[in-house]
Scaffold this active site. Structure first.
Site, PDB file in Angstrom:
ATOM      1  N   GLU A 168       0.823  -1.197   0.000  1.00  0.00           N
ATOM      2  CA  GLU A 168       0.000   0.000   0.000  1.00  0.00           C
ATOM      3  C   GLU A 168       0.861   1.254   0.000  1.00  0.00           C
ATOM      4  O   GLU A 168       0.586   2.223  -0.708  1.00  0.00           O
ATOM      5  CB  GLU A 168      -0.909  -0.023   1.236  1.00  0.00           C
ATOM      6  CG  GLU A 168      -2.159   0.814   1.124  1.00  0.00           C
ATOM      7  CD  GLU A 168      -3.152   0.468   2.238  1.00  0.00           C
ATOM      8  OE1 GLU A 168      -4.058  -0.348   1.975  1.00  0.00           O
ATOM      9  OE2 GLU A 168      -3.028   0.990   3.349  1.00  0.00           O
ATOM     10  N   GLU A 228       2.232   1.743  -3.378  1.00  0.00           N
ATOM     11  CA  GLU A 228       1.158   2.232  -4.252  1.00  0.00           C
ATOM     12  C   GLU A 228       0.927   3.730  -4.031  1.00  0.00           C
ATOM     13  O   GLU A 228       0.785   4.497  -4.988  1.00  0.00           O
ATOM     14  CB  GLU A 228      -0.124   1.450  -3.976  1.00  0.00           C
ATOM     15  CG  GLU A 228      -1.274   1.839  -4.912  1.00  0.00           C
ATOM     16  CD  GLU A 228      -2.591   1.166  -4.541  1.00  0.00           C
ATOM     17  OE1 GLU A 228      -2.600   0.295  -3.644  1.00  0.00           O
ATOM     18  OE2 GLU A 228      -3.613   1.526  -5.148  1.00  0.00           O
ATOM     19  N   CYS A 251      -8.184  -1.996   3.989  1.00  0.00           N
ATOM     20  CA  CYS A 251      -8.030  -3.134   4.897  1.00  0.00           C
ATOM     21  C   CYS A 251      -9.352  -3.595   5.455  1.00  0.00           C
ATOM     22  O   CYS A 251      -9.494  -4.728   5.885  1.00  0.00           O
ATOM     23  CB  CYS A 251      -7.178  -2.760   6.110  1.00  0.00           C
ATOM     24  SG  CYS A 251      -5.625  -2.070   5.661  1.00  0.00           S
ATOM     25  N   SER A 281      -7.202   1.948  -2.220  1.00  0.00           N
ATOM     26  CA  SER A 281      -5.974   1.240  -2.561  1.00  0.00           C
ATOM     27  C   SER A 281      -6.353  -0.124  -3.113  1.00  0.00           C
ATOM     28  O   SER A 281      -7.299  -0.757  -2.644  1.00  0.00           O
ATOM     29  CB  SER A 281      -5.131   1.067  -1.294  1.00  0.00           C
ATOM     30  OG  SER A 281      -4.181   0.048  -1.501  1.00  0.00           O
ATOM     31  N   LYS A 310     -15.250  -9.741   7.975  1.00  0.00           N
ATOM     32  CA  LYS A 310     -14.220 -10.603   7.370  1.00  0.00           C
ATOM     33  C   LYS A 310     -14.848 -11.882   6.819  1.00  0.00           C
ATOM     34  O   LYS A 310     -14.324 -12.492   5.895  1.00  0.00           O
ATOM     35  CB  LYS A 310     -13.149 -10.946   8.410  1.00  0.00           C
ATOM     36  CG  LYS A 310     -12.260  -9.778   8.771  1.00  0.00           C
ATOM     37  CD  LYS A 310     -11.258  -9.444   7.671  1.00  0.00           C
ATOM     38  CE  LYS A 310     -10.532  -8.150   7.966  1.00  0.00           C
ATOM     39  NZ  LYS A 310      -9.767  -7.673   6.800  1.00  0.00           N
ATOM     40  N   GLU A 314     -15.868 -10.826   3.518  1.00  0.00           N
ATOM     41  CA  GLU A 314     -14.722 -10.570   2.649  1.00  0.00           C
ATOM     42  C   GLU A 314     -14.122 -11.860   2.106  1.00  0.00           C
ATOM     43  O   GLU A 314     -13.832 -11.982   0.912  1.00  0.00           O
ATOM     44  CB  GLU A 314     -13.645  -9.789   3.414  1.00  0.00           C
ATOM     45  CG  GLU A 314     -12.455  -9.385   2.550  1.00  0.00           C
ATOM     46  CD  GLU A 314     -11.323  -8.745   3.355  1.00  0.00           C
ATOM     47  OE1 GLU A 314     -11.088  -9.182   4.493  1.00  0.00           O
ATOM     48  OE2 GLU A 314     -10.695  -7.806   2.845  1.00  0.00           O
ATOM     49  N   GLU A 335     -13.906 -12.831  -5.926  1.00  0.00           N
ATOM     50  CA  GLU A 335     -12.611 -12.506  -6.528  1.00  0.00           C
ATOM     51  C   GLU A 335     -11.429 -12.926  -5.642  1.00  0.00           C
ATOM     52  O   GLU A 335     -10.285 -12.846  -6.056  1.00  0.00           O
ATOM     53  CB  GLU A 335     -12.531 -11.015  -6.870  1.00  0.00           C
ATOM     54  CG  GLU A 335     -12.624 -10.047  -5.706  1.00  0.00           C
ATOM     55  CD  GLU A 335     -14.053  -9.645  -5.342  1.00  0.00           C
ATOM     56  OE1 GLU A 335     -14.985 -10.419  -5.634  1.00  0.00           O
ATOM     57  OE2 GLU A 335     -14.227  -8.583  -4.747  1.00  0.00           O
ATOM     58  N   CYS A 352     -10.459  -1.759  14.554  1.00  0.00           N
ATOM     59  CA  CYS A 352     -10.714  -3.201  14.704  1.00  0.00           C
ATOM     60  C   CYS A 352     -10.927  -3.603  16.160  1.00  0.00           C
ATOM     61  O   CYS A 352     -11.676  -4.520  16.455  1.00  0.00           O
ATOM     62  CB  CYS A 352      -9.554  -3.988  14.149  1.00  0.00           C
ATOM     63  SG  CYS A 352      -9.181  -3.556  12.451  1.00  0.00           S
TER      64      CYS A 352
END
Lengths: 171, 429, 574
Positions: free
Chosen positions: C280, C283, C300, C320, C359, C362, C367, C504
């Site tokens: 990241e 990037e 994230c 990102s 999560k 996710e 993908e 988190c």
């Protein structure tokens, strides 16, 4: 409460008009009632797609529209018939024979409160006081109040609606 | 007793939605007088008049305005409660239909008093026929400079617009009404903060009933002393009474406060219809108590009715003849409260439905003293614990029946089904 | 502030004007039971359990909402009050399913506790009348059981006002009213971002975690190679979930417990957090140098990502492309790790222990199959792990400490602080600063991005280039930043956004939160990070190794394929 079937698709042309009405009040959540009352005359019901358009155009969220609509007893989320009959179920009408009036409606239309006739002509619901207590028992069909009814006369009235000859009665 | 028509003085006159016609009857003279006074003076005048709220609670109007007056804010609101939902009541509909400008005038004066420049009339959706009348009256008031900028040449400005309800009794509760105007579910707010500090859109707001506001116009036209001379010491002025149910002549009547209830029913309304006897009278709308025929010889004055365990409320007199059963009537009333509870607070959401269920059980002949005790427990809790007035008064009808009609209740207990009650059940639940 | 004096149950108390009766009572150790009240949320005063009597008043008032005024005489324990409370509680119970023994909230239910507290030791006076609505377990993260809802409305505030996701409505009125998504929609068909903040505040079993313990069991029974990664915040909240003091860090014991639970390899997500920083951070520098889309926003947090895809669907190019640490690790475990340890990737069951309910969503995104397999097979939350530990009979308090397995058992302090809001930003700044300037940071702590303020900002001079950064946590706060981004008015270069208030460590998969607990947990995270030997991502030897042995470099083509992702437009959900 029964599970409600919400799968109604509102015609695009109607949604476009809904969007026009709602867009005029973007950022004015207090205008939700006015928007909905206007929209109500255009769409068959305040269905999901209608709520989504109103929410998007007014800049509020769909769940707020739904919470709002389901709170007020005069705002339907399911399609109503061409005419909505509301029969007052409160005590001042009750003591003047509203039960007979309700029976008259149910026997004549063969539906129960909350239902719509098969031909889509009438939706029949019970409601709270209509403020026509000086001529109870009273009902309201769409925007028109009718009082001093009984089992027979309410059926006469409905017949006039079917014959589309109700103006004479109103006179 | 002769009616005294003050609020209804223009009843039957043509074109009363036209401001010019209203002015021709001396209308807006009160406003012109008020425009020469400041807020404190207007409130003082209202205090002298002794006017108390006509919506139900009977709260002194001047004090309500003073709360909003005392709160500093650039924005304040006057709200007219035209959500006349109390079953058996239609006095506000009659008043708005026959003399809409008296309401508008009262609102402008109230606005002048607290320094508000915007007023809303929250009109119930069940009165679609009233909305155009009000709208024409408002438009006409603007044309005659009774509304808008520079009212009657002064530097005071005031606008009024109509907002609609959509079928919710609870919106008659002031904070629920604010929520509804704000485009939300009509759920009452907890108090404090009170509306005089934190009302509509969070601004200081004075909310009054249609009849109260209309009275303000007459007070300023004729003077506080004139008004205070009408009625009784604690309840001044005239009052609109909606008489509904089994009387010969139903309708809206106007009398000075303090008129005898028995006289009202038997002399002015022609007694019980169809030659039947009197079973019970409910005063103050659905949230009022049922009283027996031997309890009706009372003056209709806010404090007196309250002291005798009743409620003058919005002035509704609901007369029930002896072909009915009181249990059946109270069942209908408790069904109404269960249906109209907003569902926000637990006592009302869960309590009103339980009361309705137990009353129905008793009606069906399945009840016992255990159920009566459960009712009493619910009544005690509902009187004190709910969030708003709807909840607090929701158990008044059944409480009054347990108090005033216990022999009737006992007749229904332990398997003694009431034939009448069983034929009458139906409708919503 | 002016003081007012009152008496509560005959005891005098002096409090600041405006203090509620509930707060005043706490001061003198008078306990008033509550139900809808929550210390972090707005006063609702709807359950009416906390009613008290005030002398001279006909009506009872709710202690949670009513302010104390001068001379007030309050009774919280009069027979009238106790009777009213009990009647209200009975009414709630009579409308609530009585299947406590098979409820996910058994033992941690506020209604259950209240019933015990108010001594509900007799049969109800009212006939039980429960509903039979279908349970909605369509969401990968939460389960809604409307039959248990007591309409406290906490979830409404959290979802609609704090997170501004707006999934829940109040349907109908009165006794028929119900808290649910609009128009009978299933959770999976709504804009729900799976943050799980609603289950954090639900006092009963109406909104609970979507428990996936069965899938772990099935994989273990099937003889899969069990690999687990542990998110940075988990080591700070697992002990709390098992009844220890808030902020107890238990990394070594946690590894031991997971070994007992049958995981052959216990790895540290701190490592892949470091990997995220490398990717990241690179990037970001590339975007700044090459005129790419700025501001760049962290990716994230899967709750935030779905929120962006739904509510800011035209701004996803700001995200990102780097995957979250969980998904980076997932891709590495089934490729590099499997190669290194000569494991059959298809036989690996890759589990993550997360503070996060999103999560679960996710790792199921279609993908996320960069390794050729599903990269992460199962995301479990702290709550589920705590239940598994308890059900297995592990005495967590007495466990010995075990180190992580290698090679990916080493993380830096930078990875560790991903747990708290501002942590990703701070970790990124530590590395980006040193890479760009070539200088060593004198002070590693970027305190401007720490703390519980909703939106934080600072700027850092990278040897001539001043980089402006912002941090937001809680999606309502994210909106404040995103509205400016959407208008093209944002001056920031880099923004960290976490869906959960506090980051988190305040996530939906943790033990029940409160701001006070989140603060304590956060303090513990920073406290132990100070003691770690390596505190910068680029100095983590495991990171150096992976870029030496497996990846050509950050943002290389291989990295792009394994460690970066793309986003979809979800605006049609609205």
């Amino acid at each position: 409460m029964n599970q409600v079937n919400y799968s109604i698709t509102t015609p695009q042309a109607q949604l476009v008009r809904v969007a026009e009405i709602a867009a005029a009040w973007h950022g004015r959540p207090d205008k939700l009632m006015d928007v909905i009352l206007e929209v109500q005359h255009i769409v068959p019901a305040l269905a999901e797609d209608v709520a989504a358009v109103i929410a998007r155009e007014m800049g509020i969220s769909q769940n707020d529209v739904y919470s709002f609509v389901t709170f007020y007893s005069l705002l339907p989320v399911r399609p109503s018939g061409r005419h909505t009959i509301r029969a007052c179920s409160n005590a001042p009408c009750h003591v003047r024979g509203s039960k007979a009036v309700m029976q008259g409606i149910e026997d004549f239309l063969k539906i129960r409160p909350g239902e719509t006739t098969e031909d889509g002509m009438f939706t029949y619901t019970l409601c709270s006081c209509l403020g026509i207590c000086d001529s109870s028992p009273a009902i309201m069909i769409d925007d028109k109040p009718y009082g001093n009814l009984n089992y027979e006369s309410v059926q006469m009235l409905l017949k006039r609606y079917i014959r589309e000859d109700v103006d004479a009665w109103n006179r | 007793m002769e009616q005294m028509k003050v609020l209804l003085r223009n009843q039957g006159k043509p074109d009363m939605e036209d401001a010019k016609a209203y002015i021709a009857t001396g209308g807006y003279d009160g406003l012109k007088r008020a425009l020469e006074m400041d807020g404190a003076e207007i409130i003082e005048e209202l205090k002298k008049s002794g006017l108390r709220g006509r919506g139900g609670a009977g709260f002194p109007t001047w004090l309500k305005l003073k709360f909003a007056f005392d709160t500093e804010s650039a924005e304040k609101y006057i709200v007219c409660n035209a959500d006349e939902g109390e079953p058996g009541t239609n006095k506000d509909r009659v008043l708005m239909s026959c003399d809409p400008h008296s309401l508008l005038e009262g609102m402008v004066i109230a606005g002048r008093a607290i320094g508000a420049h915007v007023g809303y009339i929250y009109l119930r959706a069940e009165y679609p026929q009233v909305r155009p009348i009000l709208q024409r009256a408002i438009d006409s008031a603007y044309t005659c400079h009774a509304l808008g900028k520079h009212i009657f040449g002064s530097d005071f400005e005031f606008d009024i617009s109509i907002r609609s309800g959509a079928g919710a009794y609870v919106c008659g509760e002031e904070t629920a009404l604010f929520e509804s105007i704000e485009g939300k579910r009509g759920e009452p707010r907890y108090k404090p903060p009170f509306p005089g500090v934190h009302g509509l859109f969070g601004k200081p707001t004075a909310l009054n009933n249609v009849e109260t506001l209309a009275n303000i116009s007459h007070i300023f036209r004729n003077g506080a002393i004139w008004f205070a001379g009408i009625g009784t010491k604690g309840s001044t002025g005239t009052k609109l009474f909606t008489v509904a149910g089994n009387v010969a002549h139903r309708g809206v009547y106007e009398f000075p406060m303090g008129i005898n209830l028995k006289a009202l029913i038997y002399e002015n309304c022609g007694g019980i219809a169809d030659g039947k006897g009197l079973l019970a009278v409910q005063t103050g709308g659905s949230s009022g108590p049922f009283i027996r025929p031997d309890q009706i010889d009372i003056p209709l004055d806010i404090d007196f009715v309250a002291a005798s365990g009743g409620r003058l409320g919005c002035g509704t007199v609901f007369v029930i003849d002896d072909s009915n059963c009181i249990l059946d009537i109270v069942r209908n009333t408790q069904d109404f409260f269960a249906y109209e509870s907003c569902g926000q607070c637990t006592p009302c959401r869960e309590g009103t439905i339980r009361v309705a269920q137990i009353v129905d059980k008793i009606c069906r002949g399945d009840g016992s003293m255990v159920d009566v005790r459960a009712l009493q427990e619910l009544i005690d809790m509902l009187r004190v614990a709910p969030l708003c007035g709807l909840g607090h008064s929701s158990a008044v009808p059944i409480a009054s029946v347990l108090q005033n009609f216990m022999p009737e209740v006992e007749k229904h207990l332990d398997g003694d089904a009431c034939v009448w009650c069983n034929t009458q059940k139906g409708g919503r639940s | 502030m002016a003081m007012v004096h009152a008496t509560i149950n005959g005891i005098s108390v002096a409090v600041e004007a405006g203090t509620t009766i509930l707060e005043a009572a706490k001061k003198i150790h008078v306990n008033i039971p509550t139900l809808c009240y929550h210390e972090d949320l707005a006063v609702k005063a709807v359950c009416r359990i906390c009613v008290v009597e005030i002398a001279g008043m006909k009506l009872m008032q709710t202690a949670c909402s009513y302010p104390v005024s001068e001379g007030m005489v309050i009774y919280t324990d009069s027979p009238k009050v106790l009777k009213a409370r009990k009647t209200i509680l009975e009414l709630i119970l009579a409308h609530h399913q009585q299947n406590c023994l098979s409820c996910a909230k058994n033992g941690s239910c506020e209604l259950q506790n209240l019933a015990a507290e108010l001594n509900m030791s007799h049969a109800l006076h009212f006939d039980p009348e429960t509903t039979n609505f279908p349970i909605d377990d369509s969401s990968p993260s939460i389960v809604r059981d409307p039959n248990k809802c007591i309409q406290c409305r906490r979830c409404l505030e959290v979802c609609n006002t704090i997170q501004t996701v707006g999934v829940l409505s109040v349907e109908g009125r009165g006794h028929d009213s119900k808290i649910c998504p609009p128009y009978g929609k299933q959770m999976v068909d709504t804009a729900c971002v799976n943050c799980g903040q609603c289950l954090q505040v639900c006092p009963v079993g109406a909104i609970t975690l979507h428990d996936n313990e069965d899938r772990y069991m099935a994989a273990r029974e099937a003889g899969k190679t069990m690999v687990v990664q542990i998110a940075p915040s988990v080591r700070t909240t697992i002990a709390e979930a098992l009844g220890e003091e808030v902020g107890t860090v238990s990394t070594g014991r946690l590894v031991s417990a997971l070994k007992i639970l049958g995981f052959q390899y216990v790895l540290d997500t701190d490592f892949s957090a470091d990997l995220t920083i490398m990717e990241e951070g690179t990037e970001l520098l590339q975007r700044i140098q090459n005129g790419g889309t700025l501001p760049m926003i962290t990716s994230c947090c899967p709750g935030w990502v779905k929120f962006c895809e739904t509510f800011y669907s035209h701004e996803t190019e700001h995200l990102s492309t780097a995957k979250s640490p969980q998904q980076m690790f997932g891709a590495i475990i089934k490729t590099y790790f499997a190669q290194k340890l000569k494991l059959e990737p298809g036989n690996i069951f890759s589990v993550s222990i997360m503070p996060c309910t999103a999560k679960k969503f996710e790792c199921a995104r279609p993908e996320m199959h960069a390794s050729g397999y599903r990269d992460v097979d199962l995301a479990l939350t702290v709550l589920e792990l705590a239940r598994m530990i308890r059900a297995t009979g592990i005495n967590f308090a007495e466990l010995p400490e075990t180190p992580f397995d290698q090679p990916f058992g080493t993380g830096s302090g930078a990875g560790e602080i991903f747990a708290a809001t501002g942590g990703v930003m701070e970790a990124a700044l530590r590395t980006v600063y040193e890479i760009v300037t070539g200088k060593t940071l004198e002070k590693l702590e970027f305190t401007a991005v720490r703390g519980v303020e909703g939106v934080k900002e600072t700027s850092v001079d990278l040897g001539g280039t001043v980089v402006k950064v912002a941090v937001a946590h809680g999606l309502g706060n994210a909106r404040k930043i995103m509205d400016a981004v959407a208008r093209g008015k944002s001056e920031y270069h880099f923004i960290e956004i976490m869906a959960c208030p506090g980051g988190c460590i305040g996530g939906g998969g943790n033990p029940t939160r409160s701001w006070q607990k989140v603060r304590q947990r956060t303090a513990a995270v920073y406290e132990q990070e100070k003691e770690l030997p390596i505190r910068k991502s680029h100095e983590n030897p495991a990171i150096k190794e992976i870029y030496h042995e497996f990846l050509p470099g950050p943002c290389s083509r291989k990295s792009e394929r394994l460690l970066h992702t793309h986003y979809i437009n979800r605006q049609d959900i609205l």
